[in-house]
Design an enzyme around this catalytic site. Structure first.
Site, PDB file in Angstrom:
ATOM      1  N   ASN A   1     -27.835 -14.920  -8.735  1.00 28.76           N
ATOM      2  CA  ASN A   1     -27.608 -13.823  -8.521  1.00 28.76           C
ATOM      3  C   ASN A   1     -28.554 -12.513  -8.779  1.00 28.76           C
ATOM      4  OD1 ASN A   1     -25.433 -14.896  -6.990  1.00 28.76           O
ATOM      5  ND2 ASN A   1     -23.946 -14.417  -8.872  1.00 28.76           N
TER       6      ASN A   1
ATOM      7  N   CYS B   1     -19.906 -17.712   0.214  1.00 25.00           N
ATOM      8  CA  CYS B   1     -18.485 -18.401  -0.104  1.00 25.00           C
ATOM      9  C   CYS B   1     -17.345 -17.450   0.614  1.00 25.00           C
ATOM     10  CB  CYS B   1     -18.327 -18.275  -1.498  1.00 25.00           C
ATOM     11  SG  CYS B   1     -19.513 -19.585  -2.245  1.00 25.00           S
TER      12      CYS B   1
ATOM     13  N   ARG C   1     -14.663 -10.101   2.055  1.00 19.08           N
ATOM     14  CA  ARG C   1     -16.119  -9.779   1.682  1.00 19.08           C
ATOM     15  C   ARG C   1     -16.701  -8.767   2.881  1.00 19.08           C
ATOM     16  NH1 ARG C   1     -19.080 -14.510  -0.949  1.00 19.08           N
ATOM     17  NH2 ARG C   1     -19.890 -13.099  -2.574  1.00 19.08           N
TER      18      ARG C   1
ATOM     19  N   ILE D   1     -18.846  -5.475   4.275  1.00 21.01           N
ATOM     20  CA  ILE D   1     -19.914  -4.796   3.783  1.00 21.01           C
ATOM     21  C   ILE D   1     -19.976  -3.263   4.178  1.00 21.01           C
ATOM     22  CG2 ILE D   1     -21.485  -7.032   3.945  1.00 21.01           C
ATOM     23  CD1 ILE D   1     -22.993  -5.696   6.551  1.00 21.01           C
ATOM     24  N   ASP D   2     -18.729  -2.897   4.065  1.00 21.08           N
ATOM     25  CA  ASP D   2     -18.628  -1.474   4.477  1.00 21.08           C
ATOM     26  C   ASP D   2     -19.111  -0.408   3.247  1.00 21.08           C
ATOM     27  OD1 ASP D   2     -16.268  -2.601   2.760  1.00 21.08           O
ATOM     28  OD2 ASP D   2     -15.484  -0.819   2.660  1.00 21.08           O
TER      29      ASP D   2
ATOM     30  N   ASP E   1     -16.694 -14.797 -11.588  1.00 21.51           N
ATOM     31  CA  ASP E   1     -17.350 -16.353 -11.157  1.00 21.51           C
ATOM     32  C   ASP E   1     -17.194 -17.514 -12.233  1.00 21.51           C
ATOM     33  OD1 ASP E   1     -20.441 -14.859  -9.616  1.00 21.51           O
ATOM     34  OD2 ASP E   1     -18.516 -15.089  -8.921  1.00 21.51           O
TER      35      ASP E   1
ATOM     36  N   VAL F   1     -10.807  -9.606  -8.482  1.00 20.98           N
ATOM     37  CA  VAL F   1     -12.181  -9.058  -7.584  1.00 20.98           C
ATOM     38  C   VAL F   1     -11.796  -9.538  -6.248  1.00 20.98           C
ATOM     39  CG1 VAL F   1     -14.440  -9.222  -7.559  1.00 20.98           C
ATOM     40  CG2 VAL F   1     -13.214  -8.868  -9.914  1.00 20.98           C
TER      41      VAL F   1
HETATM   42  C1  EPZ Z   1     -21.821 -10.789  -6.021  1.00 20.21           C
HETATM   43  O1  EPZ Z   1     -21.165 -10.718  -4.809  1.00 20.21           O
HETATM   44  C2  EPZ Z   1     -22.443 -12.203  -6.295  1.00 20.21           C
HETATM   45  N1  EPZ Z   1     -22.950 -12.812  -5.053  1.00 20.21           N
HETATM   46  C3  EPZ Z   1     -20.965 -12.830  -6.506  1.00 20.21           C
HETATM   47  O2  EPZ Z   1     -21.305 -14.335  -6.811  1.00 20.21           O
HETATM   48  C4  EPZ Z   1     -20.103 -12.313  -7.668  1.00 20.21           C
HETATM   49  O3  EPZ Z   1     -18.838 -12.890  -7.812  1.00 20.21           O
HETATM   50  C5  EPZ Z   1     -19.901 -10.785  -7.327  1.00 20.21           C
HETATM   51  O4  EPZ Z   1     -21.213 -10.238  -7.175  1.00 20.21           O
HETATM   52  C6  EPZ Z   1     -19.299 -10.159  -8.459  1.00 20.21           C
HETATM   53  O5  EPZ Z   1     -19.930 -10.301  -9.578  1.00 20.21           O
HETATM   54  C7  EPZ Z   1     -24.307 -12.375  -5.025  1.00 20.21           C
HETATM   55  O6  EPZ Z   1     -24.658 -11.790  -6.027  1.00 20.21           O
HETATM   56  C8  EPZ Z   1     -25.043 -12.986  -3.974  1.00 20.21           C
HETATM   57  P1  EPZ Z   1     -19.323  -7.176  -4.862  1.00 20.21           P
HETATM   58  P2  EPZ Z   1     -20.980  -9.314  -3.923  1.00 20.21           P
HETATM   59  O7  EPZ Z   1     -19.827  -6.500  -3.764  1.00 20.21           O
HETATM   60  O8  EPZ Z   1     -21.878  -8.529  -4.077  1.00 20.21           O
HETATM   61  C9  EPZ Z   1     -15.467  -5.873  -2.151  1.00 20.21           C
HETATM   62  C10 EPZ Z   1     -21.120 -16.469  -6.773  1.00 20.21           C
HETATM   63  O9  EPZ Z   1     -20.340 -17.478  -7.008  1.00 20.21           O
HETATM   64  N2  EPZ Z   1     -16.654  -5.317  -1.190  1.00 20.21           N
HETATM   65  O10 EPZ Z   1     -18.992  -6.641  -5.887  1.00 20.21           O
HETATM   66  O11 EPZ Z   1     -20.492  -9.682  -2.587  1.00 20.21           O
HETATM   67  C11 EPZ Z   1     -15.589  -7.459  -2.170  1.00 20.21           C
HETATM   68  O12 EPZ Z   1     -14.909  -8.070  -1.051  1.00 20.21           O
HETATM   69  C12 EPZ Z   1     -20.940 -15.419  -5.771  1.00 20.21           C
HETATM   70  O13 EPZ Z   1     -22.348 -16.620  -7.419  1.00 20.21           O
HETATM   71  C13 EPZ Z   1     -16.165  -4.614  -0.162  1.00 20.21           C
HETATM   72  O14 EPZ Z   1     -14.644  -4.529  -0.160  1.00 20.21           O
HETATM   73  O15 EPZ Z   1     -19.888  -8.805  -4.907  1.00 20.21           O
HETATM   74  C14 EPZ Z   1     -14.994  -7.935  -3.306  1.00 20.21           C
HETATM   75  O16 EPZ Z   1     -13.658  -8.027  -3.207  1.00 20.21           O
HETATM   76  C15 EPZ Z   1     -19.659 -15.153  -5.457  1.00 20.21           C
HETATM   77  N3  EPZ Z   1     -16.853  -3.852   0.432  1.00 20.21           N
HETATM   78  C16 EPZ Z   1     -15.490  -6.972  -4.450  1.00 20.21           C
HETATM   79  O17 EPZ Z   1     -15.888  -5.719  -3.522  1.00 20.21           O
HETATM   80  C17 EPZ Z   1     -18.335  -4.106   0.484  1.00 20.21           C
HETATM   81  O18 EPZ Z   1     -18.994  -3.245   0.971  1.00 20.21           O
HETATM   82  C18 EPZ Z   1     -16.652  -7.144  -5.242  1.00 20.21           C
HETATM   83  O19 EPZ Z   1     -17.560  -7.412  -4.355  1.00 20.21           O
HETATM   84  C19 EPZ Z   1     -18.832  -4.858  -0.885  1.00 20.21           C
HETATM   85  C20 EPZ Z   1     -17.755  -5.554  -1.524  1.00 20.21           C
END
Ligand code: EPZ
Length: 412
Positions: free
Chosen positions: A22, A115, A120, A122-123, A301, A323
């Site tokens: 990551n 995954c 997930r 991207i708003d 994770d 999360v």
């Molecule tokens: C990163 O995901 C990691 N992936 C994830 O690792 C990790 O679980 C996560 O951070 C938390 O540490 C990568 O780095 C590629 P978030 P990311 O944006 O960036 C919601 C693994 O197994 N959200 O912090 O997608 C989202 O749906 C993977 O290595 C929105 O609603 O995590 C989630 O519920 C899995 N809108 C929460 O926020 C958005 O625009 C946290 O997501 C973005 C996220």
């Protein structure tokens, strides 16, 4: 890819931690922001990295990947729509959006994959891009972003704590003269990306969770950077030692694992650690209470991994996922394997046991697949894990490394 795991392995040995998945994904995308060549060391040989390399080569970058060192030359980089398969396969391809907005003020890309652990969206990323003066359209799974007004300055508050949106916004604003970003979320992997950008010459500071940026001149030079160790991989091998034998994990940043290690120590597991090593020996601990949270809280994770460890507790452990909406599959697998496990929404209560009736399992995401491997290794019979490709997305050479520790695994 399916694997067969036989019972009765005795796990004992050392494993050297790989570079963090990551961190390396955004670092590879950020290499396009350098004015010269970039050499990355400690790059894990995982499928997500190979997918990102394919995208870099599609963009006419030269990529040489030998062992765990990668040289990227973006001299011939040119703008192209990112409508290739690799962008849909992984989540981290979305870092190309921020990088393209910094370089070209526009981007066309297939919406990211990754995954299936929840919706997930991207708003948060898209709102930040709009705050920076960009507009976007999403049609048939293609995201098109373009500049509508030239902002020289910006002060943003991200609408939610998001690892990916925090890094992507830093990238997207690099054309401005100045910006500040509030309500960001910077885990060790994100800090590694900020350090890399600072090495490239970008004047970024992070103080009290607020990012400040001032435009500055970049130098043309070769930038060298070593990817931080993968804390999730390190803890996965340490839990394997607690479940099954004796494992020493080397080249770790244990300061990035303070809470998970503290939980294991307090529960009485045989685990000890220095700044860069973890030693874990088969042992039983008191029941554990875990609620995943943003960093430095308990990492989501590691939730499935600790779900399997809970079978080695004396009593009932309680684990809650806060999360992601769909990350509880391992507890259904524990139930199917004879474990007394109650699941209520995103909460699970697991009663420790030393009897695991192996089943055939099917991985549904990266960390679930790794947890299934631990479960199969402690099972009393042979087990087959299908869709093990998920695990190869984030664990470098895991089959050979677990076999080297004594695990009996066959690739089918
Ligand atoms: C990163 O995901 C990691 N992936 C994830 O690792 C990790 O679980 C996560 O951070 C938390 O540490 C990568 O780095 C590629 P978030 P990311 O944006 O960036 C919601 C693994 O197994 N959200 O912090 O997608 C989202 O749906 C993977 O290595 C929105 O609603 O995590 C989630 O519920 C899995 N809108 C929460 O926020 C958005 O625009 C946290 O997501 C973005 C996220």
């Amino acid at each position: 890819m399916d694997i067969k795991v036989s019972s009765g392995s005795i796990i004992k040995g050392n494993v050297v931690c790989s570079g963090a998945k990551n961190a390396v994904i955004p670092l590879l995308c950020a290499s396009l922001l350098s004015k010269g060549k970039v050499m990355l060391r400690n790059v894990p040989r995982i499928s997500d990295v190979f997918d990102i390399c394919n995208i870099l080569r599609y963009l006419d970058c030269k990529v040489i990947f030998k062992g765990h060192t990668m040289l990227i030359d973006n001299t011939n980089l040119k703008y192209k729509p990112l409508l290739i398969e690799e962008c849909k396969k992984i989540r981290g391809s979305y870092y190309f959006i921020g990088v393209f907005l910094a370089l070209f003020s526009k981007c066309e890309i297939l919406l990211p994959g990754g995954c299936k652990i929840g919706s997930r969206p991207i708003d948060v990323h898209l709102q930040a891009f709009e705050d920076l003066g960009f507009k976007y359209i999403i049609e048939d799974d293609i995201l098109t972003i373009f500049k509508t007004k030239v902002n020289e300055e910006a002060s943003l508050v991200l609408t939610k704590k998001s690892v990916g949106a925090s890094i992507n916004t830093i990238f997207a604003g690099l054309r401005l003269n100045h910006y500040e970003i509030k309500n960001g979320l910077y885990e060790p992997e994100g800090l590694d990306v900020i350090h890399f950008l600072q090495k490239l010459g970008y004047r970024l500071t992070l103080k009290d969770e607020v990012i400040q940026y001032e435009k500055s001149k970049l130098d043309f030079k070769l930038i060298k950077h070593t990817v931080i160790p993968d804390r999730m991989e390190a803890m996965t091998y340490a839990v394997l030692g607690l479940l099954k034998g004796e494992v020493t994990v080397k080249r770790v940043n244990t300061k990035d694992l303070e809470l998970p290690l503290r939980i294991l120590k307090d529960a009485g597991y045989q685990i000890s650690y220095t700044e860069s090593e973890i030693y874990a020996k088969k042992s039983y601990g008191k029941e554990i209470e875990i609620k995943t949270d943003i960093y430095p809280g308990f990492p989501t994770d590691l939730q499935s991994i600790f779900g399997v460890l809970a079978i080695n507790t004396i009593g009932k452990s309680r684990i809650e996922e806060t999360v992601f909406e769909k990350r509880m599959q391992i507890y259904y697998d524990l139930k199917d394997s004879g474990v007394d496990c109650k699941i209520t929404g995103n909460k699970a209560e697991i009663t420790g046991t030393n009897k695991i009736h192996s089943k055939n399992y099917s991985a549904c995401d990266l960390r679930h697949g790794a947890a299934l491997l631990l479960l199969a290794l402690v099972g009393d019979e042979e087990a087959i894990i299908s869709n093990f490709d998920y695990v190869l997305r984030g664990y470098d050479d895991i089959v050979n490394r677990v076999k080297a520790l004594g695990g009996k695994i066959t690739i089918l």
